[in-house]
Design a protein around this motif. Structure first.
Motif, PDB file in Angstrom:
ATOM      1  N   ASP A  42     -12.445 -19.369  11.210  1.00 20.02           N
ATOM      2  CA  ASP A  42     -11.288 -17.922  10.535  1.00 20.02           C
ATOM      3  C   ASP A  42     -12.262 -17.359   9.481  1.00 20.02           C
ATOM      4  O   ASP A  42     -12.815 -18.464   9.002  1.00 20.02           O
ATOM      5  CB  ASP A  42      -9.617 -18.382  10.285  1.00 20.02           C
ATOM      6  N   ARG A  43     -12.183 -15.980   9.405  1.00 16.43           N
ATOM      7  CA  ARG A  43     -12.850 -15.060   8.283  1.00 16.43           C
ATOM      8  C   ARG A  43     -11.800 -15.389   7.317  1.00 16.43           C
ATOM      9  O   ARG A  43     -10.461 -14.804   7.411  1.00 16.43           O
ATOM     10  CB  ARG A  43     -13.495 -13.777   8.860  1.00 16.43           C
ATOM     11  N   ARG A  44     -12.356 -15.643   6.035  1.00 14.15           N
ATOM     12  CA  ARG A  44     -11.465 -15.733   4.604  1.00 14.15           C
ATOM     13  C   ARG A  44     -11.321 -14.393   4.534  1.00 14.15           C
ATOM     14  O   ARG A  44     -12.367 -13.924   4.398  1.00 14.15           O
ATOM     15  CB  ARG A  44     -12.465 -16.536   3.665  1.00 14.15           C
ATOM     16  N   THR A  45     -10.025 -14.023   4.183  1.00 17.21           N
ATOM     17  CA  THR A  45      -9.759 -12.477   3.497  1.00 17.21           C
ATOM     18  C   THR A  45      -9.353 -12.660   1.984  1.00 17.21           C
ATOM     19  O   THR A  45      -8.812 -13.861   1.724  1.00 17.21           O
ATOM     20  CB  THR A  45      -8.734 -11.968   4.245  1.00 17.21           C
ATOM     21  N   ILE A  46      -9.825 -12.217   1.249  1.00 20.57           N
ATOM     22  CA  ILE A  46      -9.631 -11.958  -0.327  1.00 20.57           C
ATOM     23  C   ILE A  46      -9.419 -10.886  -0.522  1.00 20.57           C
ATOM     24  O   ILE A  46      -9.895  -9.798  -0.752  1.00 20.57           O
ATOM     25  CB  ILE A  46     -11.656 -12.669  -1.910  1.00 20.57           C
ATOM     26  N   PHE A  47      -8.232 -10.654  -1.813  1.00 19.53           N
ATOM     27  CA  PHE A  47      -7.617  -9.572  -1.912  1.00 19.53           C
ATOM     28  C   PHE A  47      -7.868  -9.526  -3.687  1.00 19.53           C
ATOM     29  O   PHE A  47      -7.765 -10.339  -4.437  1.00 19.53           O
ATOM     30  CB  PHE A  47      -6.259  -9.606  -1.492  1.00 19.53           C
ATOM     31  N   ALA A  48      -8.875  -8.466  -3.657  1.00 19.88           N
ATOM     32  CA  ALA A  48      -8.931  -8.251  -5.149  1.00 19.88           C
ATOM     33  C   ALA A  48      -7.815  -7.648  -5.802  1.00 19.88           C
ATOM     34  O   ALA A  48      -8.380  -6.279  -5.371  1.00 19.88           O
ATOM     35  CB  ALA A  48     -10.663  -7.662  -5.347  1.00 19.88           C
ATOM     36  N   SER A  49      -7.616  -7.613  -6.696  1.00 20.51           N
ATOM     37  CA  SER A  49      -6.720  -6.822  -7.248  1.00 20.51           C
ATOM     38  C   SER A  49      -7.772  -6.244  -8.209  1.00 20.51           C
ATOM     39  O   SER A  49      -8.209  -6.153  -9.440  1.00 20.51           O
ATOM     40  CB  SER A  49      -5.716  -7.770  -8.384  1.00 20.51           C
ATOM     41  N   VAL A  50      -7.411  -3.903  -9.178  1.00 21.57           N
ATOM     42  CA  VAL A  50      -8.089  -3.792  -9.593  1.00 21.57           C
ATOM     43  C   VAL A  50      -6.782  -2.526 -10.062  1.00 21.57           C
ATOM     44  O   VAL A  50      -5.432  -2.463  -9.496  1.00 21.57           O
ATOM     45  CB  VAL A  50      -9.142  -3.032  -8.762  1.00 21.57           C
ATOM     46  N   GLY A  51      -7.253  -2.448 -11.213  1.00 25.60           N
ATOM     47  CA  GLY A  51      -6.091  -0.833 -11.851  1.00 25.60           C
ATOM     48  C   GLY A  51      -5.805  -0.447 -10.482  1.00 25.60           C
ATOM     49  O   GLY A  51      -7.140   0.778 -10.058  1.00 25.60           O
ATOM     50  N   PRO A  52      -4.591   0.248 -10.644  1.00 21.39           N
ATOM     51  CA  PRO A  52      -4.173   1.249  -9.672  1.00 21.39           C
ATOM     52  C   PRO A  52      -4.086   2.308 -10.045  1.00 21.39           C
ATOM     53  O   PRO A  52      -4.049   3.025  -8.894  1.00 21.39           O
ATOM     54  CB  PRO A  52      -2.786   0.511  -9.123  1.00 21.39           C
ATOM     55  N   VAL A  53      -4.390   3.048 -10.861  1.00 20.06           N
ATOM     56  CA  VAL A  53      -4.668   4.132 -11.576  1.00 20.06           C
ATOM     57  C   VAL A  53      -6.103   5.249 -12.118  1.00 20.06           C
ATOM     58  O   VAL A  53      -5.909   5.062 -13.069  1.00 20.06           O
ATOM     59  CB  VAL A  53      -3.356   4.873 -12.122  1.00 20.06           C
ATOM     60  N   SER A  54      -7.189   3.246 -12.607  1.00 16.15           N
ATOM     61  CA  SER A  54      -7.972   3.653 -13.316  1.00 16.15           C
ATOM     62  C   SER A  54      -8.949   4.601 -12.492  1.00 16.15           C
ATOM     63  O   SER A  54      -8.676   5.266 -11.313  1.00 16.15           O
ATOM     64  CB  SER A  54      -8.218   1.774 -13.719  1.00 16.15           C
ATOM     65  N   SER A  55      -9.843   4.361 -13.271  1.00 11.95           N
ATOM     66  CA  SER A  55     -11.175   5.675 -12.863  1.00 11.95           C
ATOM     67  C   SER A  55     -11.455   5.141 -12.040  1.00 11.95           C
ATOM     68  O   SER A  55     -11.552   2.980 -11.600  1.00 11.95           O
ATOM     69  CB  SER A  55     -12.044   5.564 -13.938  1.00 11.95           C
ATOM     70  N   LEU A  56     -12.751   5.590 -11.418  1.00 13.06           N
ATOM     71  CA  LEU A  56     -13.430   4.543 -10.338  1.00 13.06           C
ATOM     72  C   LEU A  56     -14.217   3.422 -11.057  1.00 13.06           C
ATOM     73  O   LEU A  56     -14.261   2.114 -10.080  1.00 13.06           O
ATOM     74  CB  LEU A  56     -14.254   5.712  -9.329  1.00 13.06           C
ATOM     75  N   HIS A  57     -15.850   4.009 -11.781  1.00  9.98           N
ATOM     76  CA  HIS A  57     -15.828   3.107 -12.931  1.00  9.98           C
ATOM     77  C   HIS A  57     -15.292   1.535 -12.889  1.00  9.98           C
ATOM     78  O   HIS A  57     -16.289   0.559 -13.328  1.00  9.98           O
ATOM     79  CB  HIS A  57     -16.351   3.977 -14.099  1.00  9.98           C
TER      80      HIS A  57
END
Length: 443
Positions: A42-57
């Motif tokens: 099975d392929r491993r799935t990774i959920f990466a947490s980032v700022g939900p309202v932050s800039s793209l940078h």
């Protein structure tokens, strides 16, 4: 001989979304079918947490360090220009610390998650994270309903059409900005699921005074800045990114975009199943708002408007036009592009979901709207090796911004999407192994 482990898939969520696997549901049962049916792991799935309202940078930096590990470094110049700390939180253990060009990853971005991955690849390409980190670390870049070139909805919600990133007072965007500041101020006592990744901004009650907090509620230095998601969703910000060549394809990366539409023509008619109408009725209202948006109020004038004007002129004269190779036909090119500005999924116009840049400025293949990617034989579709360095643009008819992801409804279209994505990623893995084997034979 044991089958090699499939390349893991990293999922990057969009604006205001950070729930992870809780909402995404049992998609792996379908995404792993291609591997399971061929006797592979099975392929491993990774959920990466980032700022939900932050800039793209900021989101791209947080994405990089969440995978590799270490202390988030937004860059000295960026931090100085945007008046926040250079360093964010520290990840003692990365989600995939071996990540490198030799151990690349697949990426899937929903909504603003798509441009976030594009920003990450650009930062990798310019050596922002060091010379050892390159664009080849992203094996495939896949998106669903991504606003690569902005969306008019951000203006309808409050972004000033002539003075962005200014926000109109008492607009939905203004109210949302105040709610974000309240959440940031109370962050130390809020549950972990409400994580704004605002560590470098010092906005919590542990880092700032109550008077300062009230001042931010009156006029936000974050929400009304160029370093936040709302501004990055404007057409002006998209033009700025393209001027820097952000989003240029990498010859060793495979690209695919899934583009959803509720509005199917410029008249603003809506089409969808009854289930989608029940689940996401607000998107039908916002879809109508997007379809009626008056582009003449925008300043500066978006770059894509010149393309629409010239394509329309060419079609009226009956002359051939290569402005959107593979999309525009000879007679109706202008009409099609104009319709693509209005057609949308309730959040993002169709043309913006295709890919960064106009088609003439990138490499792309647009598949017929009648050729639904969720229909037909997946094995037949992927019998030939995929081509790297080219955007494969697929249309999802009668779907809205939330039809496929992140909420799991267990619909036929959702299952078909994940089944198709699994076959696509497996085809890429096979192509990569074949390339590596050819190189080893030459050496």
């Amino acid at each position: 001989m044991a089958c090699p482990e499939p390349v893991p898939l990293v999922i990057v969520e969009g604006f205001l979304s950070s729930a992870g696997a809780v909402l995404w549901g049992n998609f792996e049962e379908h995404s792993n079918y291609a591997c399971q049916s061929n006797g592979e792991q099975d392929r491993r799935t990774i959920f990466a947490s980032v700022g939900p309202v932050s800039s793209l940078h900021d989101r791209a930096c947080e994405l990089f360090y969440s995978l590799k590990g270490g202390t988030v470094d937004y860059g000295e110049e960026h931090a100085r220009e945007n008046r926040h700390g250079r360093f964010g939180r520290t990840y003692e253990y990365g989600l995939y610390p071996e990540w490198s060009a030799k151990h690349p990853l697949h990426f899937l971005g929903h909504s603003m998650g798509g441009p976030t991955i594009v920003k990450l690849q650009w930062l990798l390409s310019i050596g922002f994270f060091g010379k050892q980190c390159t664009a080849d670390m992203i094996l495939s870049l896949n998106t669903v309903s991504a606003p690569f070139r902005g969306t008019q909805l951000v203006y309808s919600l409050g972004e000033d059409t002539r003075e962005a990133p200014a926000v109109r007072s008492f607009s939905p965007g203004d109210i949302l900005g105040k709610a974000v500041h309240v959440a940031a101020y109370l962050a130390p006592i809020l549950p972990r699921c409400v994580d704004l990744h605002a560590d470098a901004r010092g906005l919590s009650f542990r880092d700032t005074s109550f008077a300062s907090f009230l001042g931010q509620l009156r006029k936000s230095d974050w929400a009304e800045s160029r370093d936040a998601t709302p501004y990055d969703a404007t057409f002006e910000a998209a033009d700025e990114r393209e001027a820097l060549r952000e989003g240029a394809v990498n010859s060793n990366t495979y690209y695919r975009s899934y583009c959803a539409t509720l509005v199917t023509d410029a008249s603003g008619s809506l089409a969808s199943s009854w289930l989608s109408k029940v689940v996401a009725w607000p998107l039908y209202a916002s879809s109508a708002v997007i379809a009626r948006f008056d582009f003449s109020n925008l300043r500066p004038i978006p770059a894509f408007m010149s393309t629409v004007a010239s394509a329309s002129h060419a079609s009226k004269l009956g002359s051939e036009s290569n402005l959107e190779d593979g999309v525009i036909d000879v007679a109706n090119g202008g009409d099609y592009l104009s319709a693509a500005l209005r057609a949308n999924d309730g959040v993002v116009p169709l043309f913006s979901q295709w890919h960064p840049f106009e088609c003439r400025s990138t490499r792309c293949k647009h598949f017929s709207h009648g050729d639904n990617i969720l229909d037909g034989s997946e094995k037949a579709r992927y019998s030939c090796p995929p081509e790297a360095g080219v955007w494969n643009v697929h249309h999802l008819a009668d779907t809205h911004h939330l039809s496929i992801v992140p909420f799991w409804f267990g619909t036929r279209s959702q299952k078909a999407f994940w089944l198709d994505l699994g076959h696509w990623l497996r085809a890429i893995d096979r192509a990569r192994r074949s390339t590596l084997e050819d190189r080893s034979l030459k050496d």
